[in-house]
Design a protein around this motif. Sequence first.
Motif, PDB file in Angstrom:
ATOM      1  N   TRP A 196       4.080  -4.942   1.748  1.00 45.09           N
ATOM      2  CA  TRP A 196       2.852  -5.077   1.071  1.00 45.09           C
ATOM      3  C   TRP A 196       2.344  -3.928   0.307  1.00 45.09           C
ATOM      4  N   ARG A 199       4.780  -2.723  -2.716  1.00 49.27           N
ATOM      5  CA  ARG A 199       4.554  -3.746  -3.796  1.00 49.27           C
ATOM      6  C   ARG A 199       3.126  -3.359  -4.328  1.00 49.27           C
ATOM      7  N   VAL A 200       2.163  -3.787  -3.778  1.00 50.33           N
ATOM      8  CA  VAL A 200       1.003  -3.842  -4.328  1.00 50.33           C
ATOM      9  C   VAL A 200       0.330  -2.499  -4.935  1.00 50.33           C
ATOM     10  N   THR A 202       1.832   0.173  -6.056  1.00 45.48           N
ATOM     11  CA  THR A 202       2.767   0.790  -7.173  1.00 45.48           C
ATOM     12  C   THR A 202       2.357   0.016  -8.516  1.00 45.48           C
ATOM     13  N   SER A 204       4.187  -0.593 -10.692  1.00 49.61           N
ATOM     14  CA  SER A 204       5.661  -1.701 -10.719  1.00 49.61           C
ATOM     15  C   SER A 204       6.110  -2.221  -9.768  1.00 49.61           C
ATOM     16  N   PRO A 205       5.868  -3.778  -9.409  1.00 53.42           N
ATOM     17  CA  PRO A 205       6.297  -3.841  -7.826  1.00 53.42           C
ATOM     18  C   PRO A 205       7.721  -3.919  -7.645  1.00 53.42           C
ATOM     19  N   ASN A 206       8.588  -3.383  -8.593  1.00 41.77           N
ATOM     20  CA  ASN A 206       9.777  -3.240  -8.367  1.00 41.77           C
ATOM     21  C   ASN A 206      10.367  -1.735  -7.980  1.00 41.77           C
ATOM     22  N   GLU A 295       7.340   6.764  -8.102  1.00 39.37           N
ATOM     23  CA  GLU A 295       7.070   5.936  -9.202  1.00 39.37           C
ATOM     24  C   GLU A 295       7.472   6.684 -10.458  1.00 39.37           C
TER      25      GLU A 295
END
Length: 314
Positions: A196, A199-200, A202, A204-206, A295
Amino acid sequence: MTDTAIDPNRPPGQNHFPGLPLRDLAGFTHRWVDAEGIRLHAVEGGGSSAPTVVLLAGFPQTWWAWHQAMPRLAERFHVIAIDLPGQGHSDRPQGSYDTHTVASRVQAALTALNVSKYWLVAHDIGACVAFSLALRYQDRLHGVALLDAGIPGITLPDTIPTNPERAWKTWHLAFHVVPELPETLLTGRERDYVGWFLRVKTLSPNTFDSTDIDHYAASIAAEGGLRASLAYFRDAEESARKNQDALERGHLTIPVLGISSSHGSIPDMAAALSPWAENVTGVVIPDAGHFIPDEQPDATVDELTAFIDQTRVG
């Protein structure tokens, strides 16, 4: 590659967390050193005679948070990334996790690695430790760069917002200090929880792939990992008290770089740090959330290199 410094109690190169494989990085060596009676894990590379840059990561990560930045930094610097107590392949002591205690252990590890003076770069919980370390060991530092961190008593908000548009960034600060409940809810679900955050928080969640999430979750799931991770938050009040006590004796005089991001947690690190340090500059890295080194690793290295170059010229 593996190597061992001071630790007579374990065989050289032994991985004492079997569920957490070592992740190798080309050109870098794993080391374990004694730090006031506990074993800390460090990953070292670059030129041994070059200026030293020390990297610290935060929650819920390990030294691997810096793996994209480290090869470029190693082109010019002697680079050491350290797992804090409770992170990765470092020990998970039962004692205090206030940032001054942890800072003392990090400094002991660097002394064991024969590092006399260095630049310190740190993110999140790592930056909390780095600020306290700078207060205690200014004479050992050329300068310090702090990335998007709620530092107790300094940049950490006094209150946690309840507005849903903002609460998702800070809600865990209260949850983590509740006795027993986080352990009850999170044990066995470490991967869901870590995933969680990655993903949340960042842009970009990837940004993180499944292997990264597996690694960070395994670190927290390893024996003592969840307890240690929560302890940094549970000892935040003590960290804040010690920071303020130290600041009453004098502010930071070394160069300080505050690094924020376009979509991070602390909009202006430099402004938040400036009341406590005499020489503060700031940058905002675009197109990034909280996990800036993952990132935008190239932009992060560029800003760090410019800061170090400017500091050396000055």
